[in-house]
Scaffold this active site. Structure first.
Site, PDB file in Angstrom:
ATOM      1  N   THR A  42       0.835  -1.105  -0.063  1.00 19.71           N
ATOM      2  CA  THR A  42      -0.055   0.088  -0.071  1.00 19.71           C
ATOM      3  C   THR A  42       0.855   1.255   0.076  1.00 19.71           C
ATOM      4  OG1 THR A  42      -1.777  -1.262   1.041  1.00 19.71           O
ATOM      5  CG2 THR A  42      -1.829   1.194   1.175  1.00 19.71           C
ATOM      6  N   GLN A 115      -3.873  -7.724  -5.917  1.00 27.48           N
ATOM      7  CA  GLN A 115      -4.409  -8.069  -4.504  1.00 27.48           C
ATOM      8  C   GLN A 115      -5.792  -7.201  -4.609  1.00 27.48           C
ATOM      9  OE1 GLN A 115      -3.058  -6.681  -0.548  1.00 27.48           O
ATOM     10  NE2 GLN A 115      -2.203  -8.725  -0.436  1.00 27.48           N
ATOM     11  N   TYR A 196      -7.706  -7.706   8.111  1.00 26.39           N
ATOM     12  CA  TYR A 196      -8.913  -7.164   7.738  1.00 26.39           C
ATOM     13  C   TYR A 196     -10.012  -8.035   7.726  1.00 26.39           C
ATOM     14  CZ  TYR A 196      -5.173  -3.587   6.322  1.00 26.39           C
ATOM     15  OH  TYR A 196      -4.317  -2.849   6.525  1.00 26.39           O
TER      16      TYR A 196
END
Length: 387
Positions: A42, A115, A196
């Protein structure tokens, strides 16, 4: 190691070194030049949740013939976002934005997987309809988290999802996966780790549902099973990977028996025929002999259990990567921070030369150049700049 994944050759260019990490590997239908993989990272540089021209350059810099790159996590829906300036794949506009990035990677011979994730309960209320709370498998608030930069992140009290909401979330994963393939990606990786949503539903330290998604180990894993099944049916299990992190405790996601949990999910993946398993090592520990940090190498039971390509991640350097491949501990090694700082990392490994040091302060800024596309190559004169 599967017969399909045995090294296809052992030659090296003159003056360069070939080690286990640099041997070719066949992952399903994909012929990889070596075992070095760009981990999904990220980076907060996709303004408006759209891939940008500087994203084209970033990924193209790290692409080369036969290199496997895994793109940063893409939100499967507007409500799945957890951070500003992360890309998504819920709209056709986003598909169009990703196409130049994918084309640039393919033009240099790379293999590109995408992803996809749902970040709840780490999603701020700002990203939710009418400022409502994010969904979760509990209504307990996540403990504030302190980052490496000493920034404290606080989270809204989540709302426990209703059983009838689950099919809609699974459909979001399916659509995002379809959009990834439409954008040209070679495959999809489901982010089922790091606290997550998919990971959170799995773990008994946080999931206190009393419906079909809570209680037993089988129930805790049913959401993951349904997501993996749906995405596999959409794109093909031969183009599907799953990232797992059974030992991590991000956003309070812990489990009483992480090994049994991961083995159960791996059994589901085996039955479906998932292409690869991407697994994160437990936290680094201190070597009692010299006091240095060391990789705990806690993934061997999962390596032995999984029937497809097994990829490891978490603190590896060149030497540790070589050992993991030579010992049969892994088929592939995913590198994050050092690949971020060394766009030609496989070549540096081949030449056994020094590495650029990464600048942690720029990991999550939104600057399109600094700490993103400005890390130097071994020979700056041969660096390719895309106009």
């Amino acid at each position: 190691m599967t017969s399909e994944g045995r090294a296809a050759g052992n030659s090296a260019e003159a003056g360069m070194e070939t080690t286990p990490l640099l041997t070719p590997y066949k992952m399903g239908e994909f012929n990889l030049a070596h075992r070095v993989v760009l981990a999904p990272l990220t980076r907060f540089r996709s303004y408006g949740n759209l891939a940008q021209p500087h994203n084209v350059l970033y990924y193209a810099q790290r692409s080369a013939p036969g290199v496997l790159l895994i793109a940063e996590a893409n939100a499967v829906s507007e409500t799945a976002r957890g951070y500003l300036y992360v890309p998504g794949l819920w709209s056709q506009e986003q598909v169009k934005a990703w196409k130049p990035v994918v084309d640039a990677v393919h033009a240099k011979g790379g293999v590109f997987f995408c992803q996809i994730w749902h970040t709840a309960p780490a999603s701020p209320t700002d990203f939710q309809p009418n400022g409502q709370a994010p969904v979760s498998s509990t209504d307990k608030q996540v403990t504030p988290q302190v980052s490496h930069e000493h920034i404290v992140a606080e989270f809204a009290t989540p709302q426990r999802f209703e059983t009838e909401e689950i099919p809609h979330i699974i459909n979001d994963f399916r659509i995002a996966a379809r959009n990834a393939i439409r954008a040209g990606f070679d495959g999809v990786e489901i982010h089922a780790g790091n606290g997550y949503l998919v990971n959170q539903v799995m773990k008994d330290g946080v999931n206190d549902q009393t419906d079909a998604y809570g209680g037993s180990l089988e129930n805790h894993c049913s959401f993951a099973a349904e997501v993996i099944t749906a995405v596999g049916a959409e794109v093909g299990v031969d183009r599907l990977g799953v990232r797992l992190s059974p030992f991590t405790d991000y956003v309070d996601c812990v489990d009483s028996d992480p090994e049994a949990l991961a083995l159960h999910v791996i059994d589901i993946m085996n039955r479906l025929g998932v292409l690869y398993c991407h697994m994160v090592e437990p936290r680094m520990c201190v070597d009692e002999k010299d006091g240095k940090l060391m990789i705990p190498h806690g993934l061997l039971p999962f390596r032995k259990a999984f029937k497809g390509t097994f990829m490891v991640n978490g603190g590896y350097d060149r030497g540790e990567g070589d050992k993991a491949i030579a010992d049969g501990y892994a088929d592939l090694v995913a590198y994050g921070r050092i690949f971020l700082a060394n766009p030609d990392l496989p070549e540096r490994f081949r030449k056994n030369t020094s590495l650029n040091k990464y600048d942690r302060s720029t990991f999550y800024t939104s600057d399109p150049v600094v700490g993103y596309t400005d890390y130097p190559f071994i020979d700056a004169d041969v660096k390719e700049i895309l106009e």
